[in-house]
Write a protein that holds these residues in place. Structure first.
Motif: not given
Length: 270
Positions: A2-5, A80-81, A83-85, A130
């Motif tokens: 999962s993306a880093r929030k 995105d690169e 790994g964050a959202s 997002k």
């Protein structure tokens, strides 16, 4: 995976933006910081990473000039690169300029529109999906000048009126998505904004009489955002001023604000 929030904050190199980052860090949010000044961002990221009991990784740092075309898309790609959202977006970046609009530098005036309006709008819309995924939050930093026209700082006042109107409309449109949308409308606050707008030291002393500090404004703004408030006006005097303005005829407001701001501009030019 999962993306880093993250709580994504623009204009985070100083002032209210930096203090919102500090509040967010203390409240347990992972952070992504955006501004032009890489050195200031790195210093803030290091400060936050060193906070006692800090469990999140060092904040992500992105040095970008959001007034430039496609900067918002570049930021989205960089996140995105990494790994964050964002599950919280804070649009804080902006600036003002003192003086009559027609006598100011045209590139500076149009740049104000690019940053204060276009970039804020683009980021709000680009990251809307997002925020919807996480039932997140959007905080747009407006100003008490959002409620009035401002001869002497015409474009800045107008840009903040846009921010308030846009934010209030989004609060309705985003509600079915589960996203809360808040406009923070601080009064005069001691930050680097006044120096950027070419306020003299003497003027700043006059403007800041009774003003809340940047950390106070950041805390009130954060609390209002988390409470899901649509509009947050820090400080009792600011609230009373905005309420009183509903009873004052527009010509009188124009005359009062114009007299104050244009007199300031004349003094700075002399």
């Amino acid at each position: 995976m999962s993306a880093r929030k993250v709580m994504l904050i623009t204009g985070a190199s100083g002032g209210i933006g930096a203090d919102l980052a500090r509040v967010g860090a203390v409240k347990g949010h992972d952070l992504a910081l955006v501004a032009r000044n890489r050195a200031a961002l790195d210093a803030l990221a290091d400060e936050i990473a060193a906070l006692p009991g800090q469990k999140n990784p060092r904040p992500l740092v992105f040095d970008l000039d959001l007034s430039q075309k496609d900067a918002a898309k570049s930021l989205a790609a960089a996140l995105d690169e990494a790994g964050a959202s964002p599950n919280i977006l804070v649009n804080n970046a902006g600036y003002g300029a003192l003086g009559p609009a027609a006598e100011g530098d045209l590139a500076e005036q149009l740049g104000m529109i690019d940053l204060n309006i276009r970039a804020l709008t683009e980021l709000s819309l680009i990251f809307a999906p997002k925020l919807s995924e996480t039932k997140g939050r959007l905080l747009n930093v407006a100003s008490i000048v959002s409620f009035m026209p401002g001869p002497g700082m015409a474009i800045y006042y107008a840009s903040k009126a846009y921010v308030l109107s846009f934010t209030e409309a989004l609060s309705v449109e985003f509600a079915p998505r589960g996203v809360s949308v808040t406009a923070l409308c601080p009064g005069a606050t001691p930050t680097g904004f006044q120096r950027r707008a070419r306020f003299s030291d003497r003027m700043q002393k006059q403007v800041f009489v009774g003003a809340l500090t940047s950390p106070e404004v950041a805390r009130i703004g954060y609390d209002g955002m988390m409470a899901g408030k649509r509009v947050v006006i820090p400080g009792l005097l600011n609230k009373l001023m905005i309420r009183a303005m509903t009873f004052i005829p527009k010509p009188a407001i124009l005359a009062l604000v114009g007299s104050l701001q244009l007199r300031r501009a004349d003094k700075e030019a002399s």
